[in-house]
Design an enzyme around this catalytic site. Structure first.
Site, short mmCIF file in Angstrom:
data_model
loop_
_atom_site.label_atom_id
_atom_site.label_comp_id
_atom_site.label_asym_id
_atom_site.label_seq_id
_atom_site.Cartn_x
_atom_site.Cartn_y
_atom_site.Cartn_z
NE ARG A 52 -1.77 -2.17 2.82
CZ ARG A 52 -1.89 -3.45 2.49
NH1 ARG A 52 -2.92 -3.85 1.80
NH2 ARG A 52 -0.99 -4.34 2.87
CB THR A 53 3.46 2.58 2.23
OG1 THR A 53 2.71 2.19 3.38
CG2 THR A 53 4.09 3.95 2.49
CE LYS A 81 26.94 -2.42 -6.82
NZ LYS A 81 27.21 -1.41 -7.86
NE ARG A 102 7.32 0.91 4.65
CZ ARG A 102 6.11 0.36 4.68
NH1 ARG A 102 5.95 -0.90 4.38
NH2 ARG A 102 5.06 1.06 5.06
CG HIS A 130 3.82 4.19 8.50
ND1 HIS A 130 3.88 5.01 7.39
CD2 HIS A 130 3.43 2.97 8.04
CE1 HIS A 130 3.54 4.31 6.32
NE2 HIS A 130 3.26 3.07 6.68
C1 NCD Z 1 1.93 -0.82 8.20
C2 NCD Z 1 3.44 -0.64 8.29
O1 NCD Z 1 4.16 -0.85 7.31
O2 NCD Z 1 3.85 -0.25 9.37
N1 NCD Z 1 1.52 -1.05 6.89
C3 NCD Z 1 1.23 0.03 6.10
O3 NCD Z 1 2.10 0.81 5.76
N2 NCD Z 1 -0.04 0.23 5.78
C4 NCD Z 1 1.40 -1.80 9.15
C5 NCD Z 1 2.00 -3.18 9.18
O4 NCD Z 1 2.90 -3.51 8.41
O5 NCD Z 1 1.51 -3.96 10.00
#
Ligand code: NCD
Length: 309
Positions: A52-53, A81, A102, A130
């Site tokens: 999703r993100t 590397k 991320r 997040h």
């Molecule tokens: C969450 C995350 O990555 O922290 N997912 C997301 O980005 N919607 C929640 C999760 O991974 O449980």
């Protein structure tokens, strides 16, 4: 100075209200925004898995008329590397206009921000924060409830490693009348840096319980979370705790008729699929709202950086 979003607190309450208004306008008038980022590039640097993100960031940039470049696993980048996050950030600043990153290590997007010459958005750093999931959550709550104050919110599951929980509590704590119910097994309680620094310091009313049903009738929002397998030190503990809470129609017996059931997803086992048909289920609305609020955030940061008008 370039504005980065590493923690949800990097955005003031007014800025968040502005992003929600902008996202509502994008939902109502998408054509107005279709070319706003034409010729601009978003880099998605994902050192950890995501559906999703990453895809919502990419969809957001495409719907603004922009382009996307990046990688979706550390192994396919020069991190494999041994390149530092600082050098990666300097490099990507030469190719893109904005970064969404991320990383499994807490603080990595902050290091990127200190070294990039373009805005950096934290798309999740380890068990820490997040902020853009929180923006998606706030937009969803606002659209469902028409307000962000005077809410009783239950957080259930892995409150220790669940970064979406940490950021959402930080954001909601700035609105008045918040009450928090923390539902978790002993081992997965909210870390003290959130409990003390946010809840206690902010004078927020909260209770901790191991029972999902105990406070159900009081809740306006129930925020379910997955047990974060990848952050456990051993598999045995994960297996013991993974099914601590499973939301079923029976468990909702005493709940309000206008409860909003939320989950950042991915869901493993925490919400029975039967709940998906319940009009109170909001988790797929969160997914869609995530795209609109990320469009609003990209627009804001690029405008402030002077990259777009
Ligand atoms: C969450 C995350 O990555 O922290 N997912 C997301 O980005 N919607 C929640 C999760 O991974 O449980």
């Amino acid at each position: 100075m370039i504005k980065h979003v590493i923690d949800i607190l990097d955005l003031s309450v007014d800025e968040i209200d502005g992003l929600i208004k902008c996202a509502d306008d994008i939902i109502a008038n998408p054509e107005k925004y279709a070319h706003k980022c034409s010729g601009k590039k978003l880099a998605t640097l994902f050192f950890e898995p995501s559906t999703r993100t990453r895809l919502s960031f990419e969809a957001a940039m495409y719907e603004l008329g922009g382009n996307v470049l990046g990688f979706s696993e550390a192994q396919s980048s020069s991190a494999a590397k041994g390149e530092s996050v600082a050098d990666t950030a300097k490099t990507v600043s030469c190719y893109a206009d904005i970064i969404a990153m991320r990383h499994p290590k807490e603080g990595a997007p902050m290091v990127a921000a200190q070294n990039a010459s373009i805005p950096v958005i934290n798309a999740g750093d380890g068990g820490h924060f997040h902020p853009t999931q929180t923006l998606a959550d706030l937009l969803t709550i606002h659209r469902e409830k028409g307000r962000l104050d005077n809410l009783t919110v239950g957080f259930c599951g892995d409150l220790k490693f669940g970064r979406t929980v940490h950021s959402l509590i930080g954001a909601l704590a700035r609105y008045s009348g918040l009450k928090v119910v923390l539902i978790s097994p002993e081992e997965l309680k909210l870390p003290s840096y959130v409990k003390n620094d946010v809840l206690k310091k902010g004078g927020i009313e909260y209770v901790q319980t191991a029972s999902l049903e105990e406070h159900m009738p009081e809740l306006d929002i129930l925020y379910m979370t997955r047990v974060q397998r990848e952050r456990f030190f051993n598999e045995e503990d994960y297996l013991r705790l993974k099914d601590s809470y499973i939301l079923t129609p029976e468990k909702l017996a005493g709940a309000k008729s206008d409860l909003s059931i939320m989950h950042p997803l991915p869901r493993v086992n925490e919400i029975s699929v039967e709940i998906d048909k319940d009009p109170r289920a909001c988790y797929f609305k969160q997914v869609l709202n995530g795209k609109y609020i990320r469009m609003a955030l990209i627009l804001k940061l690029l405008k402030e950086a002077g990259t777009i008008d």
